[in-house]
Design an enzyme around this catalytic site. Sequence first.
Site, PDB file in Angstrom:
ATOM      1  N   LYS B  75       0.847  -1.259   0.013  1.00 52.15           N
ATOM      2  CA  LYS B  75      -0.014   0.012  -0.108  1.00 52.15           C
ATOM      3  C   LYS B  75       0.735   1.323  -0.051  1.00 52.15           C
ATOM      4  O   LYS B  75       1.930   1.314   0.431  1.00 52.15           O
ATOM      5  CB  LYS B  75      -0.727  -0.034   1.275  1.00 52.15           C
ATOM      6  N   SER B 150      -9.726   1.543   2.855  1.00 45.87           N
ATOM      7  CA  SER B 150      -8.625   2.212   2.184  1.00 45.87           C
ATOM      8  C   SER B 150      -7.769   1.367   1.121  1.00 45.87           C
ATOM      9  O   SER B 150      -7.099   2.082   0.285  1.00 45.87           O
ATOM     10  CB  SER B 150      -8.184   3.338   2.815  1.00 45.87           C
ATOM     11  N   SER B 174      -9.908  -1.145   6.891  1.00 49.75           N
ATOM     12  CA  SER B 174      -9.050  -0.751   5.748  1.00 49.75           C
ATOM     13  C   SER B 174      -8.665  -1.972   4.940  1.00 49.75           C
ATOM     14  O   SER B 174      -8.237  -1.937   3.673  1.00 49.75           O
ATOM     15  CB  SER B 174      -8.246   0.360   5.701  1.00 49.75           C
TER      16      SER B 174
END
Lengths: 471, 483
Positions: B75, B150, B174
């Site tokens: 990420k 996310s 997330s």
Amino acid sequence: MKYRLVSGLETHVELATATKIFCGCTTAFGGSPNTHCCPVCTGQPGALPVLNKKVVEYAIRAGLATHCSINTTTHLDRKNYCYPDLPKAYQISQFDKPLCEHGYVELESGKRIGITRIHIEEDAGKLVHESGYTYIDYNRGGVPLIEIVSEPDISSPEEAKEYVEKLQLIMRYIGVSDCKMQEGSMRCDVNISVMPEGATEFGTRTEIKNMNSISYIEKAMAYEYERQIEVIESGGQIVQATLRYDERTGETSVMRTKEDAQDYRYFPEPDILTVVIPEEKVEEIRKSLPELPTDKLKRYINDLKINAATAKLLYKYKRVCDFAERAIALGAGVKNTVNLIVGTLYSKLETEEDKEKFALPITAESMAELVKLVDGGKVNITLAQKTLALMAEEGKPVSAYIKPEDMAGMDDGELTDVCRKAVEENPAAVQDFKNGKEKAIFALYGYVKKATQGKADIKKADEIIRKLINR
Amino acid sequence: MKSVISSLSQKLRSGEITSRQLTEKYIAEVRAQNPAINAYVHYTFEEAMKNAEYADGLIAEGKGTPLTGIPLTLKDNIATDGLLTTCCSKILSGFKPYYDATVWSKLKAQGAVLLGKTNMDEFAMGSTSESSCYGAPLNPVDKTRVTGGSSGGVAAAVCADIAAYGLGSDTGGSIRQPASFCGIVGFKPSYGAVSRYGLIAYGSSLDQIGPMTKSVTDAAIVYDAIRGVDRADGTSCSTPAGKTPLKGDVKGLKIGVADGYFDGIPAEIRNAIEDMLAAYVRAGAEIVRVSMPALKIALPVYYIIACAEASSNLGRYDGIRYGYRASGYTGVDEMITKTRTEGFGKEVKKRIMLGTYVLSSGYFDAYYKKACLIRKTVEAQLSEAFKKCDVLFAPTAPVTAFAVGYSGGNSVETYLSDVCTVPVNIAGLPAISIPCGSDKNGLPIGMQIIGKKFDDARVLDTAYFAEINNLSQTAEVEGGVKL
């Protein structure tokens, strides 16, 4: 009307740990800009603080030395404000649960200045303004600080001076800081208000920020005291404000008032877990504390019977005291030891810092050896002073300067013989002395000195001569 | 579910393929597939080839681990030395850290291969990844749908087989929610089990890095490689030595079911989870009803605490030291203001303002302090529930993947969709989301297994039962690297 001055100090002291409070960077003063830095102390995204245990230990030392109680469960908080020298836009500090609370510092008068709290926090970086640009040096960012907050117990610039000096002394004694105001390792914010004599409510206070010299603290306080009285006397009101002191003009001016006071939005620092200090650790630190300066001074005067003036010259310098106490423990007499130190060694230790460091190449063992010769009358004080001066420079033992034959035989009997000869061979001087001419005795001293090649203790010779002449 | 990592690892060790060849294959597929789904925002192919060469060396020396030579993605909020790390925010555009996150340095040392950094909501603030400054990633299962967020980019990349696995971060769901939306496995370890050093903070007391994979086996392998105490993270903890044991034995397992987790959940999702539960019961597990009334207020507590911490964490983005700096300013104050105005997106500004407000004097007690108190209540009720059961089963989300663009006009509904995931973060618990069938539109449904604090192994093992009994299928789409 008469006005009382009411003042409390917030003192920032840089701790002398080898590394910073939340990372492994060095705390060394100086260094090229931004060379003592890492992702943590420059607030790089994703970097995390890890609390340096030594900082907690040093702060506890400071707390115990100022008679504080220690909060064994404590935490850190974030103080949020945006300024370019603060790379995370928050300072990790302590808000509602400081490490130490409720202590005091005792002044020479016996008056105690209360310590409200001592907490740990990180220092910010430094802005350097040069040719129209501003540069940031983060070397100082993350250097550990303690903030020592006093009660509003200070009632004169003189007391403020003594309080700050006492703090300096204590912190140096216990080895947590060098407290050099000129290098910024000690800085004070001065809170000050005035109230009519006999009043019970404090006046509105102002805060003079970032004072870095004791004499400026005194001057600024005196100025602010007068200024506040003047405002009140002319019918005005004191506005709560943060002030700066201009060293050139000797005046204070407003930095910001209460209206534009910052909201720091304190909240517990989530990156650092609650700090739990075992009681045993606190006790261990308490036991490791040296005798504190005030206690030492009292002991020197009361127990060692050192006269107050000499004791005051000694007690501030822990290394000097350690040296003297070691020599005394080895059998040297107290009086000759301390007199030789302040008389002879201090002439080689001119500055405060020299005395602080006490870096002379002389051991307590050879000091004791020399003092014992003086104590036993083998060496007179003049010769001892000369010898000590050489020893302190060259680091050699007593035997390098004083041979056994130099001191052998100079016992009281032999000295009496020499004195008798001096009286017999100088009838004119004796007569003059008998007639009240005090200075005539110097001729007899001269004779004794010459006859003994300076070995004789003139003080003793003086006693003997006076007895012989029997004036 | 099949273990991608085990199968690739076997091929690498047997010499059927080298890490360099495998990496080239993945790179080709990333190039082919990514434009359609926007999973990756920064390619690190040069780094990948270097990593692969190192991995081949390790394998040749017999020093390989299960992850050696296998390509992954991180990420974009996980710091990588010398490689773009931007949190998908304009304010960090161009930012290349000079340090590695602990998780990446651990993986790199084992010869893991980094293909690139993946898309996310700006600073991990969102549930759809649409607040990314690079535009939203699309759900490979149905490209008219969002990936969730996310960690949407990681979910999309793993789902589309253009990364063997990935690391995401989970502050309020997330990892789990995008795993659920994209039909993969997402594991959020206990708070403290995995070092956060190098994870760019959103809500520091809630953030946790974890694996996003195609199987529970893979999640356990990756988890074992990244967990453990880290001297650089004072909130990290030591975890049990050795591999996490996976047996899939659920006989006598007490599964807690709380009404609070199922209120208002659509029938499709509820039924899918009940079917799964029934399979566990058939294998000897026992259902225990537990009550946790505080679950409902966990959501506002989460938004208050996360935003408060974020408002402080994001104060450092001022244009002075790194990232974006606005032009055309006259003084430092204007520079900072302009940089933030231009650099932060709308959602981030909203949360900074909210967080600043709840910490302000005068409001602190009513919001932040109260939220901290309720947090303790939520924690207490969860630990009370765990006295009666070993794990909790719950939906991962009350919804399946939203249509792209939907949440923009429905932000409250989007916030509410975090209701099932946030209690776990508030209490620092481990939880996994595994695929659990699909809805009438063919969109994946996710089921959550929640464990006691530091009982991560039990969570993984409970999920492993579903894997070995074919109760859970990860989404398969065309393209990507197929085994």
